[in-house]
Design a protein around this motif. Structure first.
Motif, mmCIF file in Angstrom:
data_model
loop_
_atom_site.group_PDB
_atom_site.id
_atom_site.type_symbol
_atom_site.label_atom_id
_atom_site.label_comp_id
_atom_site.label_asym_id
_atom_site.label_seq_id
_atom_site.Cartn_x
_atom_site.Cartn_y
_atom_site.Cartn_z
ATOM 1 N N ALA A 278 0.830 -1.210 0.000
ATOM 2 C CA ALA A 278 0.000 0.000 0.000
ATOM 3 C C ALA A 278 0.861 1.255 0.000
ATOM 4 C CB ALA A 278 -0.919 -0.013 1.222
ATOM 5 N N ARG A 279 1.947 1.230 0.747
ATOM 6 C CA ARG A 279 2.848 2.390 0.753
ATOM 7 C C ARG A 279 3.470 2.610 -0.631
ATOM 8 N NH1 ARG A 279 3.462 4.212 5.874
ATOM 9 N NH2 ARG A 279 3.144 2.734 7.599
ATOM 10 N N CYS A 280 3.766 1.529 -1.334
ATOM 11 C CA CYS A 280 4.303 1.664 -2.694
ATOM 12 C C CYS A 280 3.281 2.314 -3.623
ATOM 13 C CB CYS A 280 4.710 0.291 -3.231
ATOM 14 S SG CYS A 280 6.218 -0.386 -2.504
ATOM 15 N N VAL A 281 2.016 1.938 -3.454
ATOM 16 C CA VAL A 281 0.952 2.547 -4.265
ATOM 17 C C VAL A 281 0.894 4.048 -4.023
ATOM 18 C CG1 VAL A 281 -1.557 2.702 -4.565
ATOM 19 C CG2 VAL A 281 -0.445 0.457 -4.458
ATOM 20 N N LEU A 282 0.949 4.457 -2.763
ATOM 21 C CA LEU A 282 0.871 5.883 -2.439
ATOM 22 C C LEU A 282 2.109 6.636 -2.924
ATOM 23 C CD1 LEU A 282 -0.666 5.705 1.143
ATOM 24 C CD2 LEU A 282 -1.810 6.123 -1.042
ATOM 25 N N SER A 283 3.264 6.001 -2.840
ATOM 26 C CA SER A 283 4.475 6.623 -3.321
ATOM 27 C C SER A 283 4.408 6.868 -4.829
ATOM 28 C CB SER A 283 5.693 5.754 -2.978
ATOM 29 O OG SER A 283 6.885 6.356 -3.431
ATOM 30 N N LEU A 284 3.910 5.883 -5.549
ATOM 31 C CA LEU A 284 3.763 6.039 -7.007
ATOM 32 C C LEU A 284 2.737 7.113 -7.335
ATOM 33 C CD1 LEU A 284 4.618 5.013 -9.784
ATOM 34 C CD2 LEU A 284 2.835 3.271 -9.614
ATOM 35 N N ALA A 285 1.654 7.155 -6.577
ATOM 36 C CA ALA A 285 0.621 8.162 -6.827
ATOM 37 C C ALA A 285 1.144 9.571 -6.617
ATOM 38 C CB ALA A 285 -0.579 7.915 -5.895
#
Length: 288
Positions: A278-285
């Motif tokens: 989930a943190r990777c998703v937010l970082s990409l966003a």
């Protein structure tokens, strides 16, 4: 040996590239246009896009352009060092201040990377980021050895057109094993996730989108392009959707409030691995 420790999570930055736009080195006007098209990285091609009798001109024009800083990072795909033009390409462009990285075609062994790194460092007077293209069965077999060959290597990816020809693959699914092998090799070496190879039909945007979504499922991040119209399609496929962002935010918020494994109100079980994703998703966003 390069890269992070085997168990480390690769660092994701807000400016991690998603699009790499190729432009032929013997067409300076096309290169100039590519620099303003919104790609995260522009790749000037001295290899497949340039006919043999145009190699010298492409090399000279590229070296001249890269004497000055550029508005976006510029990589150069040189010719293979084992061929008649690669060494000359590298010596001409490696010292250029406007060069951000070298893309190495037809890499089949760690020795190819080491040789390129040594030549580039000698020409530039210091290390230069390198990116290896695996385009043969032998290169795929040695993916992890290539990925850990030298500290200057920052990424690996597949050259699918050449790999198809080498393997005799007729259906797209025939490349899935090779794709997954390269994704795993990059991860094991602590490198960034690889980008997908180009989609050759520049007008088939629906096919491009479907292929990108499939690539994202396989673990790729971003894609190379050969036409500006492909760039927004690639970004749309690889950037998280609003629903994905909302879900990632709920997961991270829940993890902050209560440590350890738990079930969300919707019944979904989360643990440390789910939170990390989930943190990777937010970082990409946040890259936009």
């Amino acid at each position: 040996m390069t890269g992070a420790a085997p168990g480390a999570v690769p660092e994701t930055t807000a400016k991690a590239p998603l699009t790499w736009l190729y432009a032929p080195g013997d067409r300076p006007r096309v290169v100039a246009k590519a620099l303003g098209c919104g790609a995260d990285v522009v790749v000037i091609d001295l290899e497949d896009a340039v006919a043999p009798d145009r190699k010298a001109y492409a090399r000279a024009a590229t070296a001249e352009l890269l004497r000055d800083p550029q508005p976006v990072p510029v990589h150069v795909r040189v010719n293979a060092l084992a061929g008649p033009w690669g060494e000359t390409d590298l010596a001409a462009v490696a010292p250029a201040p406007g060069l951000a990285g070298l893309r190495l075609p037809k890499v089949s062994s760690p020795a190819d990377v080491v040789r390129a790194a040594q030549r580039a460092a000698s020409a530039r007077g210091g290390a230069l980021p390198l990116y290896a293209l695996l385009e043969t069965a032998l290169g795929i077999e040695r993916a992890h050895a290539v990925a850990t060959a030298h500290p200057s290597l920052r990424g690996i990816s597949i050259g699918e057109a050449d790999l198809r020809a080498d393997l005799g693959v007729r259906d797209d699914a025939g490349l899935d094993w090779s794709r997954s092998r390269v994704v795993v090799a990059a991860r094991a070496a602590g490198l960034a996730p690889p980008a997908q190879s180009v989609h050759p039909d520049t007008r088939d945007l629906d096919g491009l989108l479907a292929s990108c979504l499939r690539g994202r499922d396989l673990g790729f991040t971003g894609r190379a392009a050969i036409h500006p119209r492909q760039l927004p399609v690639i970004e749309r496929a690889y950037l998280p959707t609003e629903q994905e962002i909302e879900r990632a935010e709920r997961i991270v918020k829940a993890a902050v409030g209560e440590r350890g494994a738990q079930a969300l109100p919707d019944g979904c079980f989360i643990d440390a691995a789910v939170v990390a994703a989930a943190r990777c998703v937010l970082s990409l966003a946040r890259r936009v």
